[in-house]
Design a protein around this motif. Structure first.
Motif, PDB file in Angstrom:
ATOM      1  N   GLY A  48       0.830  -1.190   0.000  1.00 44.23           N
ATOM      2  CA  GLY A  48       0.000   0.000   0.000  1.00 44.23           C
ATOM      3  C   GLY A  48       0.866   1.242   0.000  1.00 44.23           C
ATOM      4  N   LEU A  49       0.407   2.269  -0.688  1.00 44.28           N
ATOM      5  CA  LEU A  49       1.155   3.514  -0.828  1.00 44.28           C
ATOM      6  C   LEU A  49       0.291   4.667  -0.329  1.00 44.28           C
ATOM      7  CD1 LEU A  49       3.699   4.933  -1.930  1.00 44.28           C
ATOM      8  CD2 LEU A  49       2.600   4.979  -4.169  1.00 44.28           C
ATOM      9  N   LEU A  50       0.818   5.440   0.626  1.00 41.48           N
ATOM     10  CA  LEU A  50       0.111   6.579   1.193  1.00 41.48           C
ATOM     11  C   LEU A  50       0.686   7.872   0.630  1.00 41.48           C
ATOM     12  CD1 LEU A  50       0.205   5.529   4.978  1.00 41.48           C
ATOM     13  CD2 LEU A  50      -1.289   4.666   3.158  1.00 41.48           C
ATOM     14  N   MET A  51      -0.182   8.831   0.300  1.00 38.26           N
ATOM     15  CA  MET A  51       0.299  10.118  -0.195  1.00 38.26           C
ATOM     16  C   MET A  51      -0.771  11.188  -0.010  1.00 38.26           C
ATOM     17  SD  MET A  51       0.154   9.438  -4.343  1.00 38.26           S
ATOM     18  CE  MET A  51       0.729   7.748  -4.251  1.00 38.26           C
ATOM     19  N   GLY A  52      -0.314  12.436   0.018  1.00 44.03           N
ATOM     20  CA  GLY A  52      -1.239  13.556   0.041  1.00 44.03           C
ATOM     21  C   GLY A  52      -1.625  13.949  -1.374  1.00 44.03           C
ATOM     22  N   ARG A  53      -2.506  14.935  -1.483  1.00 42.63           N
ATOM     23  CA  ARG A  53      -3.020  15.306  -2.800  1.00 42.63           C
ATOM     24  C   ARG A  53      -1.918  15.840  -3.712  1.00 42.63           C
ATOM     25  NH1 ARG A  53      -8.349  18.873  -4.510  1.00 42.63           N
ATOM     26  NH2 ARG A  53      -7.838  18.959  -6.742  1.00 42.63           N
ATOM     27  N   HIS A  54      -1.021  16.660  -3.192  1.00 43.03           N
ATOM     28  CA  HIS A  54       0.020  17.252  -4.033  1.00 43.03           C
ATOM     29  C   HIS A  54       0.892  16.169  -4.665  1.00 43.03           C
ATOM     30  CE1 HIS A  54       2.914  20.143  -5.510  1.00 43.03           C
ATOM     31  NE2 HIS A  54       3.883  19.515  -4.860  1.00 43.03           N
ATOM     32  N   THR A  55       1.364  15.222  -3.850  1.00 40.50           N
ATOM     33  CA  THR A  55       2.188  14.132  -4.376  1.00 40.50           C
ATOM     34  C   THR A  55       1.392  13.281  -5.355  1.00 40.50           C
ATOM     35  OG1 THR A  55       3.496  14.071  -2.340  1.00 40.50           O
ATOM     36  CG2 THR A  55       3.569  12.116  -3.745  1.00 40.50           C
ATOM     37  N   TYR A  56       0.144  13.012  -5.019  1.00 42.37           N
ATOM     38  CA  TYR A  56      -0.703  12.205  -5.909  1.00 42.37           C
ATOM     39  C   TYR A  56      -0.819  12.849  -7.282  1.00 42.37           C
ATOM     40  CZ  TYR A  56      -4.877  10.517  -8.203  1.00 42.37           C
ATOM     41  OH  TYR A  56      -5.751  10.043  -9.149  1.00 42.37           O
ATOM     42  N   GLU A  57      -1.065  14.137  -7.333  1.00 46.76           N
ATOM     43  CA  GLU A  57      -1.272  14.791  -8.629  1.00 46.76           C
ATOM     44  C   GLU A  57      -0.008  14.778  -9.475  1.00 46.76           C
ATOM     45  OE1 GLU A  57      -2.885  18.570  -7.441  1.00 46.76           O
ATOM     46  OE2 GLU A  57      -4.955  17.832  -7.609  1.00 46.76           O
ATOM     47  N   ILE A  58       1.159  14.888  -8.838  1.00 47.66           N
ATOM     48  CA  ILE A  58       2.420  14.796  -9.582  1.00 47.66           C
ATOM     49  C   ILE A  58       2.593  13.388 -10.150  1.00 47.66           C
ATOM     50  CG2 ILE A  58       4.929  14.849  -9.378  1.00 47.66           C
ATOM     51  CD1 ILE A  58       4.592  17.048  -7.269  1.00 47.66           C
ATOM     52  N   PHE A  59       2.387  12.377  -9.311  1.00 45.59           N
ATOM     53  CA  PHE A  59       2.572  10.995  -9.732  1.00 45.59           C
ATOM     54  C   PHE A  59       1.531  10.582 -10.769  1.00 45.59           C
ATOM     55  CE2 PHE A  59       5.552   8.555  -6.860  1.00 45.59           C
ATOM     56  CZ  PHE A  59       6.230   9.689  -6.433  1.00 45.59           C
ATOM     57  N   ALA A  60       0.289  11.035 -10.585  1.00 44.88           N
ATOM     58  CA  ALA A  60      -0.787  10.629 -11.489  1.00 44.88           C
ATOM     59  C   ALA A  60      -0.604  11.192 -12.890  1.00 44.88           C
ATOM     60  CB  ALA A  60      -2.135  11.060 -10.918  1.00 44.88           C
ATOM     61  N   ARG A  61       0.154  12.272 -13.008  1.00 43.82           N
ATOM     62  CA  ARG A  61       0.470  12.810 -14.337  1.00 43.82           C
ATOM     63  C   ARG A  61       1.639  12.067 -14.982  1.00 43.82           C
ATOM     64  NH1 ARG A  61      -0.236  17.921 -11.662  1.00 43.82           N
ATOM     65  NH2 ARG A  61       2.034  18.086 -11.450  1.00 43.82           N
ATOM     66  N   GLN A  62       2.538  11.559 -14.162  1.00 44.21           N
ATOM     67  CA  GLN A  62       3.796  11.017 -14.671  1.00 44.21           C
ATOM     68  C   GLN A  62       3.770   9.514 -14.958  1.00 44.21           C
ATOM     69  OE1 GLN A  62       7.084  11.888 -12.081  1.00 44.21           O
ATOM     70  NE2 GLN A  62       8.571  10.712 -13.283  1.00 44.21           N
ATOM     71  N   ALA A  73       4.926  -1.600 -11.251  1.00 48.75           N
ATOM     72  CA  ALA A  73       4.674  -1.862  -9.826  1.00 48.75           C
ATOM     73  C   ALA A  73       3.890  -0.728  -9.196  1.00 48.75           C
ATOM     74  CB  ALA A  73       5.997  -2.067  -9.098  1.00 48.75           C
ATOM     75  N   LEU A  74       4.216   0.503  -9.571  1.00 52.33           N
ATOM     76  CA  LEU A  74       3.540   1.671  -9.014  1.00 52.33           C
ATOM     77  C   LEU A  74       2.082   1.726  -9.463  1.00 52.33           C
ATOM     78  CD1 LEU A  74       4.208   4.121  -7.223  1.00 52.33           C
ATOM     79  CD2 LEU A  74       4.765   5.381  -9.299  1.00 52.33           C
ATOM     80  N   ASN A  75       1.833   1.394 -10.700  1.00 55.08           N
ATOM     81  CA  ASN A  75       0.458   1.399 -11.206  1.00 55.08           C
ATOM     82  C   ASN A  75      -0.375   0.269 -10.613  1.00 55.08           C
ATOM     83  OD1 ASN A  75       0.559   3.664 -13.020  1.00 55.08           O
ATOM     84  ND2 ASN A  75       1.779   2.425 -14.413  1.00 55.08           N
ATOM     85  N   ARG A  76       0.290  -0.805 -10.217  1.00 53.47           N
ATOM     86  CA  ARG A  76      -0.411  -1.983  -9.713  1.00 53.47           C
ATOM     87  C   ARG A  76      -0.728  -1.895  -8.217  1.00 53.47           C
ATOM     88  NH1 ARG A  76       2.852  -5.286 -11.869  1.00 53.47           N
ATOM     89  NH2 ARG A  76       4.284  -5.442 -10.102  1.00 53.47           N
ATOM     90  N   VAL A  77       0.124  -1.221  -7.445  1.00 58.49           N
ATOM     91  CA  VAL A  77      -0.021  -1.207  -5.991  1.00 58.49           C
ATOM     92  C   VAL A  77      -1.262  -0.413  -5.581  1.00 58.49           C
ATOM     93  CG1 VAL A  77       1.335   0.900  -5.551  1.00 58.49           C
ATOM     94  CG2 VAL A  77       1.299  -0.945  -3.854  1.00 58.49           C
ATOM     95  N   ARG A  78      -1.851  -0.779  -4.444  1.00 56.12           N
ATOM     96  CA  ARG A  78      -2.985  -0.044  -3.904  1.00 56.12           C
ATOM     97  C   ARG A  78      -2.497   1.300  -3.360  1.00 56.12           C
ATOM     98  NH1 ARG A  78      -7.922   0.527  -4.794  1.00 56.12           N
ATOM     99  NH2 ARG A  78      -8.086  -1.745  -4.979  1.00 56.12           N
ATOM    100  N   LYS A  79      -3.177   2.368  -3.762  1.00 57.03           N
ATOM    101  CA  LYS A  79      -2.774   3.727  -3.383  1.00 57.03           C
ATOM    102  C   LYS A  79      -3.882   4.394  -2.580  1.00 57.03           C
ATOM    103  CE  LYS A  79      -2.003   3.976  -7.800  1.00 57.03           C
ATOM    104  NZ  LYS A  79      -1.595   2.611  -8.177  1.00 57.03           N
ATOM    105  N   TYR A  80      -3.488   5.124  -1.521  1.00 54.46           N
ATOM    106  CA  TYR A  80      -4.421   5.839  -0.670  1.00 54.46           C
ATOM    107  C   TYR A  80      -4.032   7.316  -0.665  1.00 54.46           C
ATOM    108  CZ  TYR A  80      -5.344   1.099   0.963  1.00 54.46           C
ATOM    109  OH  TYR A  80      -5.641  -0.246   1.021  1.00 54.46           O
ATOM    110  N   VAL A  81      -4.960   8.163  -1.108  1.00 54.84           N
ATOM    111  CA  VAL A  81      -4.718   9.604  -1.164  1.00 54.84           C
ATOM    112  C   VAL A  81      -5.537  10.273  -0.065  1.00 54.84           C
ATOM    113  CG1 VAL A  81      -4.795  11.675  -2.582  1.00 54.84           C
ATOM    114  CG2 VAL A  81      -4.409   9.454  -3.653  1.00 54.84           C
ATOM    115  N   PHE A  82      -4.860  11.002   0.793  1.00 51.49           N
ATOM    116  CA  PHE A  82      -5.528  11.671   1.903  1.00 51.49           C
ATOM    117  C   PHE A  82      -5.819  13.109   1.503  1.00 51.49           C
ATOM    118  CE2 PHE A  82      -3.421   8.037   3.551  1.00 51.49           C
ATOM    119  CZ  PHE A  82      -4.208   7.597   4.607  1.00 51.49           C
ATOM    120  N   SER A  83      -7.092  13.397   1.295  1.00 47.82           N
ATOM    121  CA  SER A  83      -7.483  14.721   0.836  1.00 47.82           C
ATOM    122  C   SER A  83      -8.948  14.969   1.160  1.00 47.82           C
ATOM    123  CB  SER A  83      -7.254  14.858  -0.674  1.00 47.82           C
ATOM    124  OG  SER A  83      -7.765  16.090  -1.148  1.00 47.82           O
ATOM    125  N   SER A  84      -9.239  16.188   1.591  1.00 49.35           N
ATOM    126  CA  SER A  84     -10.632  16.573   1.842  1.00 49.35           C
ATOM    127  C   SER A  84     -11.225  17.307   0.647  1.00 49.35           C
ATOM    128  CB  SER A  84     -10.719  17.468   3.085  1.00 49.35           C
ATOM    129  OG  SER A  84      -9.944  18.650   2.894  1.00 49.35           O
TER     130      SER A  84
END
Length: 199
Positions: A48-62, A73-84
């Protein structure tokens, strides 16, 4: 604090003057095949991979659609984004987590599974540190003076950590320092310190 069966591990790139922001601007020349393999292995060891919104948006573009084993591996792993504020996460295997961060992460740690990995060190990282939820912090020190935000921002709650392992990094010029919270470190056997390479 004791080390739970499922740990939160946080690797981070840091300059020798303590900067942790925008590492692509200053760490690139030192990030070679060894570092790439090390990052891949760390990712594979977690589920599992934990990240905030800023990191998520950078990674989700790249990374979606990028070639290579790390991207797969990164695309396959379960990701949790903490954001309101993030309404929808379109990256595969991504869940948006809202509400109290500490409670949500503590609940994740209580469930069976392999370790959880945290990327980025903004408000999420600082919150988890202050809540005593980070079990291992690995600093990959890059031999440059960088201009940017410090990895540990003003206002971080003081806490005692113990050096668990130290050695040369995965590529020339890097050093790797692994820390665990002092009380947790007393309950695990420390590995032998690796010899420093001769220059």
């Amino acid at each position: 604090m004791t080390i739970s069966a499922r740990r939160i591990r946080q690797p981070a790139l840091i300059s020798i003057n303590g900067v942790g922001s925008t590492p692509l601007a200053w760490a690139g020349p030192y990030f070679g095949p060894g570092s790439a393999e090390f990052s891949l292995q760390v990712l594979r060891d977690c589920d599992g991979l934990l990240m905030g919104r800023h990191t998520y948006e950078i990674f989700a573009r790249q990374w979606p659609g990028a070639p290579g084993e790390y991207a797969a591996a990164l695309n396959r792993v379960r990701k949790y984004v903490f954001s309101s504020t993030l309404k929808l996460a379109e990256w595969s295997h991504t869940t948006v987590v809202r509400g109290d961060v500490s409670s949500a992460v503590a609940s994740m740690k209580s469930h069976p599974g392999r370790d959880l990995l945290m990327y980025g060190h903004g408000r999420l990282g600082q919150s988890l540190l202050e809540a005593g939820l980070v079990d291992e912090l690995t600093l990959n020190v890059v031999p440059v003076f960088a201009d940017g935000e410090p990895l540990f921002r003003p206002g971080t709650v003081p806490g005692a950590w113990e050096l668990y392992d130290v050695g040369p990094g995965a590529d020339p010029g890097l050093a790797t320092l692994t820390y665990r919270p002092r009380l947790a470190a007393q309950q695990v056997a420390r590995p032998p310190t690796r010899a420093r390479p001769r220059r």
